[in-house]
Motif scaffolding. Structure first.
Motif, PDB file in Angstrom:
ATOM      1  N   GLY B 129      72.914  71.860  89.121  1.00  0.00           N
ATOM      2  CA  GLY B 129      73.549  71.094  88.045  1.00  0.00           C
ATOM      3  C   GLY B 129      74.932  70.618  88.468  1.00  0.00           C
ATOM      4  N   ILE B 130      75.439  69.666  87.730  1.00  0.00           N
ATOM      5  CA  ILE B 130      76.805  69.182  87.991  1.00  0.00           C
ATOM      6  C   ILE B 130      77.490  68.944  86.653  1.00  0.00           C
ATOM      7  CG2 ILE B 130      75.982  66.782  88.264  1.00  0.00           C
ATOM      8  CD1 ILE B 130      78.320  66.300  90.207  1.00  0.00           C
ATOM      9  N   VAL B 131      78.730  69.388  86.549  1.00  0.00           N
ATOM     10  CA  VAL B 131      79.513  69.088  85.345  1.00  0.00           C
ATOM     11  C   VAL B 131      80.849  68.508  85.797  1.00  0.00           C
ATOM     12  CG1 VAL B 131      78.498  70.878  83.866  1.00  0.00           C
ATOM     13  CG2 VAL B 131      80.502  71.421  85.225  1.00  0.00           C
ATOM     14  N   ALA B 132      81.420  67.692  84.944  1.00  0.00           N
ATOM     15  CA  ALA B 132      82.751  67.151  85.266  1.00  0.00           C
ATOM     16  C   ALA B 132      83.640  67.337  84.061  1.00  0.00           C
ATOM     17  CB  ALA B 132      82.656  65.672  85.623  1.00  0.00           C
ATOM     18  N   SER B 133      84.898  67.611  84.308  1.00  0.00           N
ATOM     19  CA  SER B 133      85.816  67.733  83.180  1.00  0.00           C
ATOM     20  C   SER B 133      87.019  66.831  83.420  1.00  0.00           C
ATOM     21  CB  SER B 133      86.247  69.177  82.994  1.00  0.00           C
ATOM     22  OG  SER B 133      86.912  69.611  84.147  1.00  0.00           O
ATOM     23  N   ASN B 134      87.680  66.524  82.326  1.00  0.00           N
ATOM     24  CA  ASN B 134      88.855  65.663  82.388  1.00  0.00           C
ATOM     25  C   ASN B 134      90.081  66.547  82.595  1.00  0.00           C
ATOM     26  OD1 ASN B 134      90.789  63.727  82.129  1.00  0.00           O
ATOM     27  ND2 ASN B 134      90.135  62.989  80.121  1.00  0.00           N
ATOM     28  N   ILE B 135      90.696  66.430  83.758  1.00  0.00           N
ATOM     29  CA  ILE B 135      91.860  67.278  84.067  1.00  0.00           C
ATOM     30  C   ILE B 135      92.948  67.099  83.005  1.00  0.00           C
ATOM     31  CG2 ILE B 135      93.729  67.627  85.757  1.00  0.00           C
ATOM     32  CD1 ILE B 135      91.690  66.967  87.966  1.00  0.00           C
TER      33      ILE B 135
END
Lengths: 257, 291
Positions: B129-135
């Motif tokens: 899986g891959i997740v991205a977050s807003n720094i």
């Protein structure tokens, strides 16, 4: 005589440009030496009067701490942490965070006021890196404070490498300066990789040298303006026309013979 | 008798073909189309059943193996769907280039620098899986020592905690441009005016709540704002996606690596599914595979 002069004028012009470029680059190879640790007496206790445990991070006078503390001396920093742990027991993590904020964001704010991060002050940056990189060693030796030391080391490594990247973006010739290259190498060595701006000419040179023909052709074609394409076509047609004339002349001469 | 023989032959043929198939074609769709006269290509991969997975090769191996060598060795027994260059690189020379911005590869620190201006932090899990977050939101959630922790990695102390977490969990992390986050386009019209072909990775949710990954390739030169705006419109207006969780950048600069394989494992020849850089010049690679 006139023919000689025709060659001489562009040669002098090119030499002048090269001369200006060479002389404007920084060749000073003297690297700033590490700052010595000069012991001085002070106590963080005086700064903690009237501060409550709940609001320690918000109420702590970071500026006054930096003005009086001996941040070059790790023993002094450890004493400050010990005093915090004694006065505010039970949350050593938060106490570490306080020292971390002081030696990162607050210290950066002070340097910002002095405009150190708006110019390329190689000696300042070198000494800052020399100071910061010691924290990496402290983090490895003293596991209990590894978060504190690691945060200081990574913060300044990041700040310096980002600053170098920004500077090279605004001044592409800076990356050829000795002191810049020295600092970039130090950052790269410690895995704070500096992304220096790669100019169009450098990209073309790299793609030519590494025989990236399809990428080169694709990028050149896509990035060319309509004007450049027109010039390219006119130039191409004139070249072909020139070759045709030569071939025609050769054929005609052969026929005459 | 003849009919049963024919049936048996047909069944064995189907079994042979399915054994040869690299992936379940119902989970992967791809098409090349055009919008307002401009060609684009889309790969849509469903994570339903978690058979389609992501793998990220962030850097050369400590033993000196280059990224493409690592990829080829790994891919020798994998059913690869697509491969693309990942985040930006620090240098055009893949042998010495590193990914731009903060990066950890399987728990090994590749780049400690938190790059200003790259707001996306992607975490690739070993589960595919891959997740991205807003720094900028400062609310990265991780589990540290069994406890949920919310970290703001703009803060030096929290960043250190995150780094220790990534090392401990053998996580793969990279920083990149975040163009869309929670259905909001994050870029302004004042972003970089540089023209280039563009490629994006978008993670979305379909109407049943399943995670769907899209790779959108825009071969025509555009600014970063124009490109991300077009890709977002393609997702919304052509793919009818309701929920775009995030959309990040895939590099098309010095490394423009892109390949797609069909369900039988053959490379798709359509040039809209191909980059113009040889894979040997990749500094980092994002790979989709079926398992």
């Amino acid at each position: 005589m006139r023919k000689k002069l025709t060659w001489l004028v562009p040669l002098v012009c090119i030499s002048a440009v090269v001369f200006v470029f060479i002389t404007s680059a920084g060749y000073d190879e003297k690297i700033a030496q590490e700052k010595p640790i000069v012991p001085h007496q002070y106590s963080i206790r005086l700064l903690l009067d009237g501060i409550t445990n709940e609001h320690l991070l918000e109420q702590f006078p970071y500026g006054r701490y930096l003005d009086s503390a001996n941040i070059q001396d790790i023993q002094s920093i450890k004493n400050d942490l010990a005093v915090l742990n004694e006065k505010f027991p039970g949350d050593s993590m938060r106490n570490m965070q306080l020292i971390s904020i002081a030696l990162t964001d607050s210290l950066y704010a002070q340097y910002e006021k002095k405009h150190y991060f708006q110019i390329f002050d190689a000696d300042f940056l070198t000494q800052l890196f020399q100071w910061a990189e010691k924290f990496n060693a402290y983090a490895e030796i003293e596991q209990s404070n590894t978060l504190l030391y690691g945060s200081i080391y990574n913060y300044w490594g990041s700040k310096i490498s980002n600053h170098l990247g920004e500077l090279s973006k605004n001044n592409s010739s800076l990356k050829y300066e000795y002191k810049f290259k020295y600092l970039k190498s130090k950052c790269d060595e410690k895995r704070f990789s500096v992304a220096t701006k790669v100019g169009q000419v450098e990209k073309v040179a790299y793609n030519l040298l590494s025989s990236q023909w399809s990428h080169l052709l694709n990028a050149s074609w896509n990035q060319a303006t309509y004007m450049q394409l027109v010039v390219f076509f006119v130039f191409g047609i004139l070249t072909i026309y020139g070759y045709l004339l030569i071939i025609k002349k050769i054929i005609k001469r052969n026929e005459n013979q | 008798m003849k009919i049963s023989k024919l049936l048996l032959a047909a069944i064995s043929q189907i079994m042979f073909v399915s054994a040869m198939a690299q992936y379940d074609a119902s989970l992967v769709e791809y098409k090349s189309s055009s919008i307002a006269g401009e060609t684009y290509s889309v790969i849509k991969m469903s994570r339903k059943g978690e058979r389609v997975k992501v793998k990220y090769f962030a850097a050369n191996a400590p033993d000196g193996s280059l990224v493409y060598e690592r990829y080829q060795k790994w891919a020798s027994n994998k059913n690869v769907i697509a491969v693309s260059s990942g985040t930006y690189m620090t240098d055009c020379n893949a042998r010495k280039a590193l990914p731009v911005g903060f990066c950890v590869d399987n728990g090994t620190i590749v780049n400690r620098q938190e790059k200003n201006g790259l707001d996306g932090l992607a975490v690739v899990y070993a589960t595919g899986g891959i997740v991205a977050s807003n720094i900028k939101d400062g609310n990265l959630s991780v589990k540290i020592d069994g406890q949920n922790a919310t970290l703001d990695i703009r803060n030096a102390f929290d960043r250190e905690r995150f780094l220790k977490w990534a090392q401990g969990e053998s996580a793969t992390v990279f920083q990149t441009h975040l163009f869309v986050y929670k259905n909001q386009l994050k870029l302004g019209t004042n972003s970089s005016p540089n023209l280039a072909s563009r490629r994006f990775l978008a993670v979305c949710k379909d109407e049943d709540g399943y995670v769907v990954h899209y790779i959108i390739n825009l071969p025509k030169e555009a600014t970063i704002y124009q490109g991300s705006d077009k890709a977002f419109k393609i997702l919304k207006d052509a793919e009818y996606v309701q929920d775009v969780v995030f959309m990040i950048n895939l590099d098309t600069g010095c490394q423009n690596v892109f390949s797609l394989f069909d369900s039988k494992g053959n490379k798709v020849a359509n040039k809209n599914f191909a980059g113009d850089t040889d894979i040997t010049n990749a500094s980092n690679l994002i790979v989709y595979y079926y398992e």
